[in-house]
Motif scaffolding. Structure first.
Motif, PDB file in Angstrom:
ATOM      1  N   ALA A 202      37.084  48.116  40.949  1.00  0.00           N
ATOM      2  CA  ALA A 202      38.499  48.313  41.308  1.00  0.00           C
ATOM      3  C   ALA A 202      39.141  46.938  41.320  1.00  0.00           C
ATOM      4  CB  ALA A 202      38.634  48.988  42.669  1.00  0.00           C
ATOM      5  N   TRP A 203      40.289  46.809  40.655  1.00  0.00           N
ATOM      6  CA  TRP A 203      40.932  45.508  40.622  1.00  0.00           C
ATOM      7  C   TRP A 203      42.439  45.664  40.690  1.00  0.00           C
ATOM      8  CZ3 TRP A 203      38.686  47.972  36.568  1.00  0.00           C
ATOM      9  CH2 TRP A 203      39.358  48.077  35.353  1.00  0.00           C
ATOM     10  N   LEU A 204      43.082  44.676  41.280  1.00  0.00           N
ATOM     11  CA  LEU A 204      44.543  44.717  41.439  1.00  0.00           C
ATOM     12  C   LEU A 204      45.120  43.323  41.299  1.00  0.00           C
ATOM     13  CD1 LEU A 204      45.330  43.513  44.474  1.00  0.00           C
ATOM     14  CD2 LEU A 204      44.484  45.719  45.219  1.00  0.00           C
ATOM     15  N   ASP A 205      46.405  43.299  40.995  1.00  0.00           N
ATOM     16  CA  ASP A 205      47.180  42.061  40.930  1.00  0.00           C
ATOM     17  C   ASP A 205      48.272  42.179  41.987  1.00  0.00           C
ATOM     18  OD1 ASP A 205      48.877  39.950  40.400  1.00  0.00           O
ATOM     19  OD2 ASP A 205      48.807  40.168  38.225  1.00  0.00           O
ATOM     20  N   LEU A 206      48.129  41.426  43.060  1.00  0.00           N
ATOM     21  CA  LEU A 206      49.100  41.518  44.147  1.00  0.00           C
ATOM     22  C   LEU A 206      50.488  41.063  43.717  1.00  0.00           C
ATOM     23  CD1 LEU A 206      47.106  40.320  47.281  1.00  0.00           C
ATOM     24  CD2 LEU A 206      48.167  42.548  46.945  1.00  0.00           C
TER      25      LEU A 206
ATOM     26  N   PHE B  38      43.811  49.152  39.207  1.00  0.00           N
ATOM     27  CA  PHE B  38      42.981  49.871  38.241  1.00  0.00           C
ATOM     28  C   PHE B  38      41.590  50.130  38.817  1.00  0.00           C
ATOM     29  CE2 PHE B  38      45.864  47.122  35.819  1.00  0.00           C
ATOM     30  CZ  PHE B  38      46.489  48.048  35.002  1.00  0.00           C
ATOM     31  N   THR B  39      40.927  51.148  38.264  1.00  0.00           N
ATOM     32  CA  THR B  39      39.534  51.405  38.606  1.00  0.00           C
ATOM     33  C   THR B  39      38.773  51.760  37.332  1.00  0.00           C
ATOM     34  OG1 THR B  39      39.726  53.798  38.951  1.00  0.00           O
ATOM     35  CG2 THR B  39      40.240  52.367  40.842  1.00  0.00           C
ATOM     36  N   GLN B  40      37.451  51.644  37.406  1.00  0.00           N
ATOM     37  CA  GLN B  40      36.603  51.989  36.272  1.00  0.00           C
ATOM     38  C   GLN B  40      35.155  52.053  36.738  1.00  0.00           C
ATOM     39  OE1 GLN B  40      36.006  49.017  33.054  1.00  0.00           O
ATOM     40  NE2 GLN B  40      36.636  50.596  31.616  1.00  0.00           N
TER      41      GLN B  40
ATOM     42  N   ALA C 196      34.643  51.094  45.618  1.00  0.00           N
ATOM     43  CA  ALA C 196      35.136  49.767  45.236  1.00  0.00           C
ATOM     44  C   ALA C 196      36.597  49.606  45.639  1.00  0.00           C
ATOM     45  CB  ALA C 196      34.964  49.557  43.733  1.00  0.00           C
ATOM     46  N   GLY C 197      37.407  50.651  45.438  1.00  0.00           N
ATOM     47  CA  GLY C 197      38.814  50.599  45.820  1.00  0.00           C
ATOM     48  C   GLY C 197      38.996  50.460  47.316  1.00  0.00           C
ATOM     49  N   HIS C 198      38.182  51.187  48.072  1.00  0.00           N
ATOM     50  CA  HIS C 198      38.250  51.100  49.541  1.00  0.00           C
ATOM     51  C   HIS C 198      37.925  49.683  50.006  1.00  0.00           C
ATOM     52  CE1 HIS C 198      37.775  52.265  53.749  1.00  0.00           C
ATOM     53  NE2 HIS C 198      36.593  51.668  53.738  1.00  0.00           N
ATOM     54  N   GLN C 199      36.865  49.121  49.437  1.00  0.00           N
ATOM     55  CA  GLN C 199      36.466  47.758  49.785  1.00  0.00           C
ATOM     56  C   GLN C 199      37.561  46.760  49.420  1.00  0.00           C
ATOM     57  OE1 GLN C 199      32.335  45.961  48.938  1.00  0.00           O
ATOM     58  NE2 GLN C 199      33.527  45.368  47.155  1.00  0.00           N
ATOM     59  N   LEU C 200      38.186  46.956  48.275  1.00  0.00           N
ATOM     60  CA  LEU C 200      39.243  46.065  47.805  1.00  0.00           C
ATOM     61  C   LEU C 200      40.444  46.077  48.752  1.00  0.00           C
ATOM     62  CD1 LEU C 200      40.241  44.288  45.372  1.00  0.00           C
ATOM     63  CD2 LEU C 200      41.197  46.386  44.418  1.00  0.00           C
ATOM     64  N   LEU C 201      40.922  47.262  49.098  1.00  0.00           N
ATOM     65  CA  LEU C 201      42.103  47.367  49.953  1.00  0.00           C
ATOM     66  C   LEU C 201      41.820  46.853  51.358  1.00  0.00           C
ATOM     67  CD1 LEU C 201      43.487  50.832  48.797  1.00  0.00           C
ATOM     68  CD2 LEU C 201      44.272  48.563  48.139  1.00  0.00           C
ATOM     69  N   ASP C 202      40.593  47.083  51.845  1.00  0.00           N
ATOM     70  CA  ASP C 202      40.227  46.584  53.169  1.00  0.00           C
ATOM     71  C   ASP C 202      40.248  45.057  53.190  1.00  0.00           C
ATOM     72  OD1 ASP C 202      38.993  47.469  55.890  1.00  0.00           O
ATOM     73  OD2 ASP C 202      37.682  45.840  55.212  1.00  0.00           O
ATOM     74  N   TYR C 203      39.750  44.467  52.111  1.00  0.00           N
ATOM     75  CA  TYR C 203      39.729  43.006  52.006  1.00  0.00           C
ATOM     76  C   TYR C 203      41.148  42.448  51.948  1.00  0.00           C
ATOM     77  CZ  TYR C 203      38.910  38.355  50.021  1.00  0.00           C
ATOM     78  OH  TYR C 203      38.904  37.007  49.795  1.00  0.00           O
TER      79      TYR C 203
ATOM     80  N   ARG D 100      44.980  53.490  38.551  1.00  0.00           N
ATOM     81  CA  ARG D 100      44.861  54.084  37.219  1.00  0.00           C
ATOM     82  C   ARG D 100      43.449  53.858  36.700  1.00  0.00           C
ATOM     83  NH1 ARG D 100      49.598  50.929  34.392  1.00  0.00           N
ATOM     84  NH2 ARG D 100      49.347  49.591  36.213  1.00  0.00           N
ATOM     85  N   ARG D 101      42.839  54.921  36.186  1.00  0.00           N
ATOM     86  CA  ARG D 101      41.473  54.820  35.666  1.00  0.00           C
ATOM     87  C   ARG D 101      41.487  54.252  34.252  1.00  0.00           C
ATOM     88  NH1 ARG D 101      37.417  59.350  35.702  1.00  0.00           N
ATOM     89  NH2 ARG D 101      36.009  57.597  35.974  1.00  0.00           N
ATOM     90  N   LYS D 102      40.596  53.337  33.994  1.00  0.00           N
ATOM     91  CA  LYS D 102      40.367  52.843  32.637  1.00  0.00           C
ATOM     92  C   LYS D 102      39.161  53.614  32.085  1.00  0.00           C
ATOM     93  CE  LYS D 102      43.132  49.107  32.060  1.00  0.00           C
ATOM     94  NZ  LYS D 102      43.882  48.716  30.865  1.00  0.00           N
ATOM     95  N   GLU D 103      39.434  54.549  31.204  1.00  0.00           N
ATOM     96  CA  GLU D 103      38.367  55.375  30.642  1.00  0.00           C
ATOM     97  C   GLU D 103      37.677  54.630  29.503  1.00  0.00           C
ATOM     98  OE1 GLU D 103      37.312  58.076  31.800  1.00  0.00           O
ATOM     99  OE2 GLU D 103      38.916  59.090  32.902  1.00  0.00           O
ATOM    100  N   LEU D 104      36.343  54.569  29.547  1.00  0.00           N
ATOM    101  CA  LEU D 104      35.597  53.846  28.523  1.00  0.00           C
ATOM    102  C   LEU D 104      35.828  54.406  27.125  1.00  0.00           C
ATOM    103  CD1 LEU D 104      32.124  53.110  30.171  1.00  0.00           C
ATOM    104  CD2 LEU D 104      33.800  51.445  29.393  1.00  0.00           C
ATOM    105  N   HIS D 105      35.922  55.733  27.029  1.00  0.00           N
ATOM    106  CA  HIS D 105      36.049  56.322  25.706  1.00  0.00           C
ATOM    107  C   HIS D 105      37.439  56.124  25.106  1.00  0.00           C
ATOM    108  CE1 HIS D 105      37.626  59.554  28.300  1.00  0.00           C
ATOM    109  NE2 HIS D 105      38.393  59.838  27.271  1.00  0.00           N
TER     110      HIS D 105
END
Length: 942
Positions: free
Chosen positions: A194-198, A204-206, A288-295, A311-316
């Motif tokens: 999970a990653w974000l740009d403040l 995003f998540t994947q 991962a998203g929960h950990q990210l937002l908590d941080y 938003r999910r980044k789908e591999l396919h």
């Protein structure tokens, strides 16, 4: 209480924890401000603490001694009962400059302790106000918001990595189109990202396979990575190696609460989470998203977040490019020096907005694998390509817009100022103008432009734009900036050691230029400057208009009072002033030019006098001055209320503003690709669902530009990979262009699936799911890996993961060992690619035996480059490929070009001739022995 020295702070993975309450301390304490600093240093013990004192940010104690010299700051000492205290600081307006050094260059956490005016019950003190300070934010490389040193052309991602628990981790390895590439069914641990740009609110998540983690980290390029504190050592070590190599920060963080549901995220998002989100997103990415937002909440100290929904980044849905290929193909930076110039991004960048450039970077590192999406993008580029006038008109408007994504995020985080508000209004205006322009160019309802325009939602933003322009006074704002620049210059000119000599509590007695209040404080009457311009127009509201009229009346009374006093006192130089230090005074620029008896009859109280001036208090002016100051405060309060209303308008239109900005970014990228195609004579590629490559007249997008800058021409080449020739085995001399040919075809594939035209005369490309590049190698001493080990690791990844839809380029596999071993490894790799992976492949080699060993493979063809020699001994490389095999590497020619001494070249020629003669003799003897054996066998049979 024991203290850590700064040099003892952890340098790799930094562990965070909840901030504890400090116990009561009965020991002798430092003065109030210094004791507060001491407490905060204990509370935020892995941070560099910057404390706002008046117009400066200060460091104290051992941090001042450690970081003062690193920041080129003078270190002074203040004497206290507890002993001397080191101090070092800088003017408040230089915060960004020093944050950049601490956070980005030194990779430190920085705790910012700001200064506020608060009301107190004791009305004797400061007129009911006093200073207080508390930490408002902890700044890390991944939690930057609106710092001026943020790169506007790159996202500033904070990434959270969370492996799925062992009970859920064993599952089939996710791959494109579910193609299995080996004889066994692989199972791999799944890792949630999970990653974000403040600074923009992007979220995003994947999920990725464990083996693809390093490639995902390279593609996302986060500034900071957060791992669970209890993560397994092998993942921690791998991430540590990557962030150490890339100079990123790694943080270990344990969330206070376990993840339960994504509905908990609603308070931090611009809108509610999809009710079905818990079923759509996988457990690992939700963790991962929960950990990210908590941080982030911990770092921002309770600051309200309004992020975009995840938003999910789908591999396919994306063309996967692994870590080594991103570097080897030089997509974002060159392999040699790590600079952007010379990279694919630099070569194709024609975007004119900062956010458009960020979108371009994202598309180049994650090209689409969706045929409808690729064609939609190409259709849009084609529309601009066919109309240069329309393209130029759109670009003209794009240049006049601002970085809306980052501006609206400032307001979402309760930041942003009047300048940002005006920039936003201008951007909305240009967006409307662009929409109107493009609507007149739409030919059919099925046009890709029509579908793009339907995504605009401008009704609410236009109303906001009107409110902003009708409320904010641009001229007054410019005047305010000029005054602030003058004040900043005054602060900078003031010798900093004057402040070091003063106790922080005494700073209020310094001149206004040194102690201007912070933006978050309530105005103090001593700080009022009557000439300070207004930010809002007088008629921004009915209340504001009435308040200005009241102030005008009071200013009229002031003029009348001054004129009356000048007449009564016979003092034509008399003026009425309000100063921070003295309050409301009457000032006469003369020591004798006034009626002293009349002045005494007015019961004036003398303040100061000199040989040429007199200053005194007069009750009439004091009463009137207070009323004027109160009127000014009332206007400021109303201006704040109006600005808060405008900010609320931004928040209400947050979703629309972000979506409109995203459309403008897509227009920027499409018009930029069209401009590039027109400049370089690129053509539209045909992307289809097949598994073939047909590129005629292909050119390398970066090498061609480099050669043209040197006045040289580039030799184009053709490539046809189909069911008859699925693998090309390429031989030829060093510097013959083999590597360039391999790279250019990988880059053309990436450009095509990004949605760009390509440098060729014709291009048909079957949709590619993954690109793998094994080109060039170097020792990775950081990870204790030799050249050959790096090469084998990259080769192993290709052979494990390539599918029939993948495109592979491999150059000189096996060259880091003996010729025999290298030939064996090269053959094994080719064999696997041909018989198991069954993917499109370009394989360049100097092991010419491979051409003989694969001669009966029907779908493998041999191509080569050559050297053209003339009778006088001169030569030239022929970079155009032709069918056949070139068994000459011409290494001595390259050595001669490199400037080897003639004597060394002569020795090399002798040795090469000797080895060639011995090889010929051995071959001749082997042939003779074979013929003799055949003769003996015939005789025995007879």
């Amino acid at each position: 209480m024991s203290r850590k020295k700064v040099k003892e702070l952890p340098q790799g993975a930094i562990e965070t924890e909840a901030l504890p309450e400090l116990p009561a301390d009965d020991e002798p304490q430092y003065p109030t401000v210094l004791q507060g600093v001491k407490n905060n240093m204990a509370k935020f013990d892995n941070c560099v603490l910057l404390t706002r004192v008046g117009n400066f940010y200060e460091m104290y104690f051992e941090q001042a001694e450690e970081f003062g010299p690193l920041l080129s700051l003078k270190v002074g000492y203040r004497q206290t009962k507890m002993g001397p205290v080191a101090m070092a600081g800088f003017p408040f307006f230089q915060l960004d400059r020093f944050l950049k050094t601490l956070v980005q260059d030194l990779q430190k956490y920085v705790a910012i302790c700001d200064e506020f005016l608060i009301s107190v019950s004791d009305k004797v003190k400061s007129g009911g106000l006093k200073h207080d300070r508390w930490v408002t934010r902890v700044v890390t490389p991944g939690t930057l918001i609106d710092e001026k040193f943020l790169d506007p052309y790159e996202n500033n991602f904070l990434l959270s990595v969370h492996p799925e628990s062992s009970s859920n981790s064993e599952r089939p390895l996710p791959s494109h189109n579910d193609v299995q590439t080996d004889s066994t069914t692989d199972t791999e641990q799944i890792v949630g990202l999970a990653w974000l740009d403040l600074s923009t609110g992007d979220f995003f998540t994947q999920t990725v396979a464990r083996s693809s983690l390093s490639s995902a980290l390279t593609r996302i390029a986060p500034r900071e990575i957060v791992l669970p504190a209890d993560i397994v050592e092998d993942i921690k070590d791998e991430v540590q190696q990557i962030v150490g190599h890339d100079h990123r920060l790694l943080t270990l963080h344990q969330s206070e609460d376990d993840f339960t549901t994504m509905l908990e995220w609603n308070g931090m998002l611009e809108g509610p989470v999809d009710p079905n989100a818990d079923e759509i997103f996988k457990l690992a990415e939700k963790q991962a998203g929960h950990q990210l937002l908590d941080y982030v909440k911990l770092r921002l100290q309770g600051l309200q977040l309004r992020l975009q929904p995840p938003r999910r980044k789908e591999l396919h849905e994306i063309l996967s490019i692994d870590r080594s290929s991103l570097r080897g193909l030089e997509i974002l930076e060159t392999a040699r020096d790590g600079l952007g110039r010379g990279s694919l991004f630099h070569a194709v960048k024609r975007t004119v907005t900062k956010s458009g450039s960020r979108l371009l970077r994202d598309r180049l590192t994650s090209p689409s694998a969706s045929l409808p999406e690729i064609n939609e993008r190409l259709d849009l580029v084609s529309m601009f390509f066919e109309s240069e006038e329309l393209t130029e008109s759109v670009i003209f408007r794009l240049r006049r817009t601002y970085d809306v994504q980052r501006i609206v995020q400032k307001f979402a985080l309760n930041k942003g100022d009047a300048d940002d508000m005006l920039s936003l209004a201008t951007a909305i205006s240009e967006t409307v103008s662009t929409r109107d322009l493009l609507q007149s160019s739409v030919s059919t309802d099925e046009s890709p432009l029509r579908r793009l325009l339907l995504r605009f939602d401008l009704e609410g933003p236009v109303e906001l734009q009107t409110s902003i322009f009708s409320a904010i006074d641009e001229e007054g704002l410019q005047q305010k900036h000029r005054l602030e620049e003058d004040e900043a210059a005054s602060v900078a000119a003031l010798a900093h050691d004057v402040v070091l000599q003063s106790a922080p509590e005494e700073l209020d007695s310094l001149p206004k230029a040194v102690r201007s209040r912070s933006k978050s404080e309530e105005p103090n009457k001593d700080d009022i400057v009557l000439e300070e311009p207004w930010i809002m127009r007088r008629n921004a509201s009915d209340i504001l208009l009435r308040l200005h009229q009241d102030l005008d009346d009071l200013e009229g009374e002031k003029l009348a009072l001054a004129e009356r006093l000048r007449t009564e006192l016979s003092a034509p130089t008399l003026t009425l002033k309000s100063t921070p230090g003295l309050g409301y005074i009457c000032h006469i620029r003369s020591a004798t030019g006034f009626n002293r008896a009349k002045l005494e009859s007015l019961h004036a109280r003398m303040v100061s006098s000199s040989k040429s001036t007199r200053s005194f208090y007069l009750s009439d002016w004091t009463r009137l001055g207070r009323r004027i100051d109160q009127a000014i405060l009332n206007i400021r309060d109303e201006e704040k209320r109006i600005f808060a209303s405008l900010r609320q308008g931004v928040i209400l239109n947050l979703v629309k503003l972000r979506r409109n900005a995203a459309v403008m970014d897509e227009l920027d990228v499409a018009s930029a690709f069209a401009t590039l195609a027109r400049e370089q004579s690129w053509i539209r590629p045909t992307v289809n669902t097949g598994t073939e490559h047909k590129i005629i007249g292909g050119r390398h997008p970066m090498v061609k530009l480099g050669l043209e800058e040197q006045g040289r021409s580039f030799v184009s080449n053709n490539l046809v990979l189909d069911h008859e020739e699925r693998i090309w085995l390429v031989t030829g001399p060093n510097m013959g262009g083999k590597s360039t040919f391999l790279r250019q075809n990988a880059l053309l594939t990436i450009l095509a699936q990004t949605g760009s035209y390509v440098p060729a005369t014709h291009a048909e490309i079957g949709l590619v799911d993954q690109i793998f590049s094994r080109i060039g190698a170097a020792d990775d001493l950081f990870r204790d890996q030799s050249t050959f080990m790096v090469e084998m690791l990259e080769t192993a990844a290709i052979l494990k993961h390539a599918t029939p839809r993948s495109f592979v380029i491999m150059d000189e596999v096996g060259r880091g060992t003996t010729p025999e071993d290298g030939t064996a490894v090269g053959y094994a790799s080719l064999h696997h690619l041909y018989h198991i992976n069954k993917c499109r492949t370009l394989f360049a080699t100097h092991f010419h035996a491979l051409t003989d060993m694969t001669g009966d493979w029907k779908q493998l063809a041999c191509y080569c480059t050559d050297v053209l020699e003339s009778d006088d001994g001169s030569f030239a490389f022929v970079h155009r490929l032709k069918k056949g095999i070139n068994r000459q590497s011409h290494a001595l020619k390259v050595a001669k070009l490199a400037g080897l001494p003639p004597a060394a070249l002569k020795v090399a020629e002798d040795i090469l001739q000797h080895i060639s003669s011995e090889r010929s003799n051995l071959q001749r003897n082997a042939t003779q022995n074979q013929e003799n054996n055949q003769t003996s066998s015939i005789a025995a049979a007879g």
